[in-house]
Design a protein around this motif. Structure first.
Motif, PDB file in Angstrom:
ATOM      1  N   GLU A 131      48.789  33.217  46.226  1.00  0.00           N
ATOM      2  CA  GLU A 131      49.409  34.314  46.711  1.00  0.00           C
ATOM      3  C   GLU A 131      49.246  35.194  45.469  1.00  0.00           C
ATOM      4  N   LEU A 132      48.610  35.038  44.807  1.00  0.00           N
ATOM      5  CA  LEU A 132      47.783  35.961  44.250  1.00  0.00           C
ATOM      6  C   LEU A 132      46.191  37.056  43.749  1.00  0.00           C
ATOM      7  N   SER A 133      46.072  37.405  43.190  1.00  0.00           N
ATOM      8  CA  SER A 133      44.739  37.966  43.179  1.00  0.00           C
ATOM      9  C   SER A 133      42.881  37.396  41.863  1.00  0.00           C
ATOM     10  N   GLY A 134      43.009  37.353  42.033  1.00  0.00           N
ATOM     11  CA  GLY A 134      42.222  36.732  41.621  1.00  0.00           C
ATOM     12  C   GLY A 134      42.160  37.157  39.897  1.00  0.00           C
ATOM     13  N   GLY A 135      42.400  38.687  39.966  1.00  0.00           N
ATOM     14  CA  GLY A 135      42.636  38.879  38.782  1.00  0.00           C
ATOM     15  C   GLY A 135      43.784  38.473  38.203  1.00  0.00           C
ATOM     16  N   MET A 136      44.866  38.078  38.618  1.00  0.00           N
ATOM     17  CA  MET A 136      46.660  37.961  38.359  1.00  0.00           C
ATOM     18  C   MET A 136      46.460  36.191  37.839  1.00  0.00           C
ATOM     19  N   GLN A 137      45.453  35.263  38.954  1.00  0.00           N
ATOM     20  CA  GLN A 137      45.264  34.208  39.153  1.00  0.00           C
ATOM     21  C   GLN A 137      44.529  33.681  37.287  1.00  0.00           C
ATOM     22  N   GLN A 138      43.486  35.147  37.331  1.00  0.00           N
ATOM     23  CA  GLN A 138      43.178  34.598  35.464  1.00  0.00           C
ATOM     24  C   GLN A 138      43.659  35.422  34.696  1.00  0.00           C
ATOM     25  N   ARG A 139      44.706  36.249  34.902  1.00  0.00           N
ATOM     26  CA  ARG A 139      45.935  35.805  33.581  1.00  0.00           C
ATOM     27  C   ARG A 139      46.522  35.042  33.806  1.00  0.00           C
ATOM     28  N   VAL A 140      47.211  34.020  34.583  1.00  0.00           N
ATOM     29  CA  VAL A 140      47.978  33.222  34.766  1.00  0.00           C
ATOM     30  C   VAL A 140      46.818  32.183  33.270  1.00  0.00           C
ATOM     31  N   PHE A 159      35.685  36.679  33.353  1.00  0.00           N
ATOM     32  CA  PHE A 159      36.012  37.799  34.888  1.00  0.00           C
ATOM     33  C   PHE A 159      34.728  37.404  35.408  1.00  0.00           C
ATOM     34  N   GLY A 160      34.039  36.764  35.332  1.00  0.00           N
ATOM     35  CA  GLY A 160      33.102  36.898  36.181  1.00  0.00           C
ATOM     36  C   GLY A 160      32.285  37.009  37.435  1.00  0.00           C
ATOM     37  N   ALA A 161      34.208  36.451  37.567  1.00  0.00           N
ATOM     38  CA  ALA A 161      34.175  36.274  39.906  1.00  0.00           C
ATOM     39  C   ALA A 161      34.951  37.180  40.550  1.00  0.00           C
ATOM     40  N   LEU A 162      35.706  38.232  39.329  1.00  0.00           N
ATOM     41  CA  LEU A 162      36.226  39.346  39.482  1.00  0.00           C
ATOM     42  C   LEU A 162      35.090  40.824  40.463  1.00  0.00           C
ATOM     43  N   ASP A 163      35.680  41.558  41.283  1.00  0.00           N
ATOM     44  CA  ASP A 163      34.653  42.355  41.776  1.00  0.00           C
ATOM     45  C   ASP A 163      35.136  43.251  40.358  1.00  0.00           C
ATOM     46  N   ALA A 164      34.009  44.389  40.397  1.00  0.00           N
ATOM     47  CA  ALA A 164      34.102  46.178  39.147  1.00  0.00           C
ATOM     48  C   ALA A 164      35.318  45.884  38.949  1.00  0.00           C
ATOM     49  N   GLN A 171      39.603  43.519  31.728  1.00  0.00           N
ATOM     50  CA  GLN A 171      38.888  44.061  30.169  1.00  0.00           C
ATOM     51  C   GLN A 171      40.900  45.164  29.464  1.00  0.00           C
ATOM     52  N   ASP A 172      40.939  46.398  29.965  1.00  0.00           N
ATOM     53  CA  ASP A 172      42.162  46.809  29.490  1.00  0.00           C
ATOM     54  C   ASP A 172      42.593  46.069  28.974  1.00  0.00           C
ATOM     55  N   GLU A 173      43.535  45.129  30.339  1.00  0.00           N
ATOM     56  CA  GLU A 173      44.866  43.713  30.045  1.00  0.00           C
ATOM     57  C   GLU A 173      44.154  43.264  29.045  1.00  0.00           C
ATOM     58  N   LEU A 174      43.368  42.520  29.138  1.00  0.00           N
ATOM     59  CA  LEU A 174      42.838  41.418  27.462  1.00  0.00           C
ATOM     60  C   LEU A 174      42.730  42.730  26.547  1.00  0.00           C
ATOM     61  N   LEU A 175      42.474  43.395  26.511  1.00  0.00           N
ATOM     62  CA  LEU A 175      42.393  44.653  25.295  1.00  0.00           C
ATOM     63  C   LEU A 175      44.232  43.818  24.430  1.00  0.00           C
ATOM     64  N   ARG A 176      44.567  44.888  25.551  1.00  0.00           N
ATOM     65  CA  ARG A 176      46.484  45.368  25.835  1.00  0.00           C
ATOM     66  C   ARG A 176      46.964  44.121  24.534  1.00  0.00           C
ATOM     67  N   ILE A 177      46.754  42.587  25.176  1.00  0.00           N
ATOM     68  CA  ILE A 177      46.965  41.337  24.564  1.00  0.00           C
ATOM     69  C   ILE A 177      46.367  40.820  23.751  1.00  0.00           C
ATOM     70  N   TRP A 178      45.192  41.413  23.182  1.00  0.00           N
ATOM     71  CA  TRP A 178      44.699  41.350  21.621  1.00  0.00           C
ATOM     72  C   TRP A 178      45.146  42.351  20.832  1.00  0.00           C
ATOM     73  N   GLU A 179      45.398  43.516  20.842  1.00  0.00           N
ATOM     74  CA  GLU A 179      46.201  43.818  20.640  1.00  0.00           C
ATOM     75  C   GLU A 179      47.548  43.945  19.665  1.00  0.00           C
TER      76      GLU A 179
END
Ligand code: ADP
Ligand code: ADP
Length: 223
Positions: A131-140, A159-164, A171-179
């Motif tokens: 039920e989730l988008s590719g980006g959301m699945q990768q967040r899981v 993020f190689g399989a995601l659209d631009a 990438q923004d999300e990962l930076l936020r998580i990293w912070e």
């Protein structure tokens, strides 16, 4: 000192491919290091060895000063495809990883929810991956890797399989998580752009060696 030579039997011949030739590097605590390089240069081979999925021909890997062999809960891994169990909910996918990691039963659900929230999926705990988008699945996938509370997060083209558009969002999300977590990260990508935006340091690979080790001195966008 990592070297890897792949041996393959092709007909009556043995074909040898030297994928890594005496590669050495270290990643400091809380550092975000990317490895870039063209296809075939040995990036995935490094990742598989660090993850403990492949033995090097020679050389060794240490995490927190301890030699490691095989997979372990000191390394959280995220690959291009998150490989979620489609019949399990988002939170149960993370719970399953915690079960494999030996986390006590009473703690699994609480911890899984915490990390599903950390990656911005509050409210999606009971959804199924389909039920989730590719980006959301990768967040899981990222939540699952972080939930075991590893020393280092290893990411191979996550993020190689995601659209631009999804890719920049992630990438923004990962930076936020990293912070928020200040987790040590080793991030593999073929995109120089992605490496520069995300990293403190970029290792440039070519032909099985590290050709350059470049500090990146960009102010990070704050969330
Ligand atoms: P990258 O991830 O940078 O594309 P890889 O680590 O996948 O590079 O591959 C490095 C080299 O090793 C390439 O020449 C590739 O063809 C070879 N290689 C990778 N996996 C195998 C394998 N299982 N058997 C034989 N050769 C392999
Ligand atoms: P991403 O690539 O970051 O997952 P998308 O472009 O796929 O982003 O989705 C944009 C937004 O739409 C998401 O951040 C999410 O809030 C929402 N969304 C996507 N899929 C669903 C869904 N199945 N149900 C509800 N909201 C969704």
């Amino acid at each position: 000192g990592l070297s890897k030579t792949y041996r393959r039997v092709v007909g009556r011949e043995i074909s040898l491919t030297a994928a890594l030739a005496d590669v050495s590097f270290s990643v400091a605590p809380q550092e975000f290091v990317s490895v870039i390089g063209p296809s075939g240069c040995g990036k995935s081979t490094i990742m598989k060895i660090l993850a403990g999925l492949l033995d090097p021909t020679s050389g060794s890997v240490k995490v927190s000063g301890r030699p490691v062999e095989g997979p372990g809960i000191d390394r959280g891994c995220v690959f291009q495809s998150p490989g979620l169990m489609p019949w399990k909910t988002v939170v149960d996918n993370v719970v399953l990883a915690l079960e494999f990691a030996g986390v006590p039963k009473r703690e699994r659900r609480r911890r899984a929810k915490e990390y599903v929230g950390l990656v911005g999926l509050d409210g999606f705990e009971r959804h199924h991956p389909g039920e989730l988008s590719g980006g959301m699945q990768q967040r899981v996938g990222i939540a699952r890797a972080l939930a075991i509370e590893p020393v280092v997060l290893l990411m191979d083209e996550p993020f190689g399989a995601l659209d631009a558009l999804s890719r920049t969002r992630m990438q923004d999300e990962l930076l936020r998580i990293w912070e928020q977590t200040k987790k040590t990260v080793l991030f593999i990508t073929h995109s120089i752009e992605e490496a520069v935006v995300l990293s403190d340091r970029v290792l440039v690979m070519g032909n099985g060696v590290i050709a350059a080790d470049v500090p990146i001195d960009l102010p990070r966008p704050r969330s």
